[in-house]
Design a protein around this motif. Sequence first.
Motif, mmCIF file in Angstrom:
data_model
loop_
_atom_site.group_PDB
_atom_site.id
_atom_site.type_symbol
_atom_site.label_atom_id
_atom_site.label_comp_id
_atom_site.label_asym_id
_atom_site.label_seq_id
_atom_site.Cartn_x
_atom_site.Cartn_y
_atom_site.Cartn_z
ATOM 1 N N SER A 39 0.786 -1.244 0.000
ATOM 2 C CA SER A 39 0.000 0.000 0.000
ATOM 3 C C SER A 39 0.812 1.285 0.000
ATOM 4 C CB SER A 39 -0.931 0.026 1.218
ATOM 5 O OG SER A 39 -0.184 -0.038 2.434
ATOM 6 N N CYS A 40 2.073 1.240 0.397
ATOM 7 C CA CYS A 40 2.842 2.468 0.572
ATOM 8 C C CYS A 40 4.095 2.441 -0.304
ATOM 9 C CB CYS A 40 3.248 2.642 2.037
ATOM 10 S SG CYS A 40 4.054 4.222 2.408
ATOM 11 N N PRO A 41 4.353 3.492 -1.069
ATOM 12 C CA PRO A 41 5.574 3.519 -1.890
ATOM 13 C C PRO A 41 6.822 3.588 -1.023
ATOM 14 C CG PRO A 41 4.514 5.666 -1.901
ATOM 15 C CD PRO A 41 3.572 4.745 -1.198
ATOM 16 N N GLU A 42 7.946 3.193 -1.588
ATOM 17 C CA GLU A 42 9.207 3.259 -0.850
ATOM 18 C C GLU A 42 9.477 4.688 -0.402
ATOM 19 O OE1 GLU A 42 12.510 1.485 -2.794
ATOM 20 O OE2 GLU A 42 11.440 -0.366 -3.303
ATOM 21 N N ALA A 43 9.913 4.824 0.850
ATOM 22 C CA ALA A 43 10.184 6.112 1.490
ATOM 23 C C ALA A 43 8.925 6.921 1.754
ATOM 24 C CB ALA A 43 11.176 6.938 0.682
ATOM 25 N N GLY A 44 7.741 6.332 1.517
ATOM 26 C CA GLY A 44 6.496 7.019 1.801
ATOM 27 C C GLY A 44 6.148 6.969 3.283
ATOM 28 N N ILE A 45 5.036 7.626 3.634
ATOM 29 C CA ILE A 45 4.591 7.716 5.022
ATOM 30 C C ILE A 45 3.341 6.875 5.222
ATOM 31 C CG2 ILE A 45 3.703 9.261 6.819
ATOM 32 C CD1 ILE A 45 5.363 11.490 5.631
ATOM 33 N N VAL A 46 3.409 5.943 6.178
ATOM 34 C CA VAL A 46 2.269 5.134 6.591
ATOM 35 C C VAL A 46 1.615 5.810 7.789
ATOM 36 C CG1 VAL A 46 1.512 2.870 7.403
ATOM 37 C CG2 VAL A 46 3.456 3.039 5.835
ATOM 38 N N PHE A 47 0.301 5.918 7.772
ATOM 39 C CA PHE A 47 -0.441 6.570 8.840
ATOM 40 C C PHE A 47 -1.192 5.522 9.653
ATOM 41 C CE2 PHE A 47 -4.270 9.319 10.007
ATOM 42 C CZ PHE A 47 -3.639 9.883 11.098
ATOM 43 N N ASP A 48 -0.969 5.523 10.976
ATOM 44 C CA ASP A 48 -1.661 4.588 11.877
ATOM 45 C C ASP A 48 -2.235 5.379 13.048
ATOM 46 O OD1 ASP A 48 -2.589 2.623 13.533
ATOM 47 O OD2 ASP A 48 -0.737 1.460 13.598
ATOM 48 N N PRO A 49 -3.515 5.773 12.964
ATOM 49 C CA PRO A 49 -4.103 6.590 14.032
ATOM 50 C C PRO A 49 -4.536 5.811 15.264
ATOM 51 C CG PRO A 49 -5.687 6.267 12.275
ATOM 52 C CD PRO A 49 -4.398 5.640 11.808
ATOM 53 N N PHE A 50 -4.414 4.479 15.248
ATOM 54 C CA PHE A 50 -4.707 3.650 16.422
ATOM 55 C C PHE A 50 -3.535 2.693 16.606
ATOM 56 C CE2 PHE A 50 -8.722 4.873 14.420
ATOM 57 C CZ PHE A 50 -9.353 5.513 15.485
ATOM 58 N N ALA A 51 -2.439 3.230 17.110
ATOM 59 C CA ALA A 51 -1.152 2.531 17.014
ATOM 60 C C ALA A 51 -1.013 1.358 17.969
ATOM 61 C CB ALA A 51 -0.013 3.516 17.249
ATOM 62 N N GLY A 52 -1.777 1.334 19.072
ATOM 63 C CA GLY A 52 -1.637 0.231 20.013
ATOM 64 C C GLY A 52 -0.233 0.147 20.565
ATOM 65 N N SER A 53 0.423 -0.958 20.315
ATOM 66 C CA SER A 53 1.785 -1.149 20.814
ATOM 67 C C SER A 53 2.851 -0.803 19.778
ATOM 68 C CB SER A 53 1.972 -2.595 21.297
ATOM 69 O OG SER A 53 1.733 -3.517 20.241
ATOM 70 N N GLY A 54 2.437 -0.194 18.655
ATOM 71 C CA GLY A 54 3.417 0.339 17.705
ATOM 72 C C GLY A 54 3.918 -0.605 16.641
ATOM 73 N N THR A 55 3.245 -1.735 16.435
ATOM 74 C CA THR A 55 3.709 -2.697 15.441
ATOM 75 C C THR A 55 3.802 -2.076 14.053
ATOM 76 O OG1 THR A 55 2.754 -4.528 16.701
ATOM 77 C CG2 THR A 55 3.234 -4.933 14.386
ATOM 78 N N GLY A 56 2.844 -1.203 13.715
ATOM 79 C CA GLY A 56 2.873 -0.557 12.405
ATOM 80 C C GLY A 56 4.116 0.283 12.198
ATOM 81 N N GLY A 57 4.557 0.963 13.245
ATOM 82 C CA GLY A 57 5.767 1.764 13.135
ATOM 83 C C GLY A 57 7.001 0.915 12.936
ATOM 84 N N LEU A 58 7.089 -0.190 13.682
ATOM 85 C CA LEU A 58 8.221 -1.095 13.517
ATOM 86 C C LEU A 58 8.257 -1.671 12.110
ATOM 87 C CD1 LEU A 58 8.083 -3.115 16.874
ATOM 88 C CD2 LEU A 58 9.485 -1.116 16.347
ATOM 89 N N ALA A 59 7.075 -2.085 11.618
ATOM 90 C CA ALA A 59 7.003 -2.687 10.291
ATOM 91 C C ALA A 59 7.368 -1.679 9.211
ATOM 92 C CB ALA A 59 5.603 -3.249 10.051
#
Length: 262
Positions: A184-204
């Motif tokens: 879903s996200c191009p290389e070097a793009g920004i992924v948005f996670d407004p319900f981050a929980g424990s932050g798995t999306g940021g790590l990924a």
Amino acid sequence: MTPKAELLTDAVTLYEGDSLEVMRSLPSGSAHSVMTDPPYTAAGGSTNGRSGGHSADSQFFLYWLRDVVAEITRVVRPDGCGFLFCDWRTVGVMCEAFSPARSTSRGTDWKVSQALVWDRECIGLGSPFRNSFEMLVFVRGPDWKTELPKNLPTVIRHRYPYGQHVNHGAEKPVELCKQLIRWSCPEAGIVFDPFAGSGTGGLAAEACGRKAVLIEMESDYCEIIRRRVREADGAAPGTLFREVARRESLFADEPEPEVATK
């Protein structure tokens, strides 16, 4: 008051606060994709089949989710796309929240393109049938153009053993999130996670060479996010984080946020 951002690494920004309030302060069109897991238990209990909901719960969830969707589709670019986790009770509510009748603040429409199944390859709770899957919807903006292969299955298999939720009760596997982000996200793009929980999306996201903007309301989970990012980054405790103004976050070069009309 403008929400403060923590630039955890060069790739991960964390906002601690209510998701809707923080989203309303962010610039329009500043993220490339969304991947998030909203707190959908409000629409009828857990995914294990043990507790039932009622129509009032679903109506409240839809009312709230429409506001969430309006902000997500404002923050993410109109040529973006992404994934929102749900379950069998709430997949219909997700489709309704993204329905063409609900226009975003830019006057353009996103939509649910498909519903997917995540096969966890293990069984959890439930009676008489024990749950072994979760669901997610693939959403896309009005200007999205696919670069994905034409033969992707609607069932995604990532083993996640029952009971092994170390950081969050609804934690998702990093490898699953990495796969969704690559789609879903191009290389070097920004992924948005407004319900981050424990932050798995940021790590990924960081592991995939993308950036991530996270929002989490619970202070305890924000601490877990900080710890997980620190451990992944290999930094010594206390050296990784600094509180910065919003202009020093990943949105530093973006214009002032537009005011959404309701």
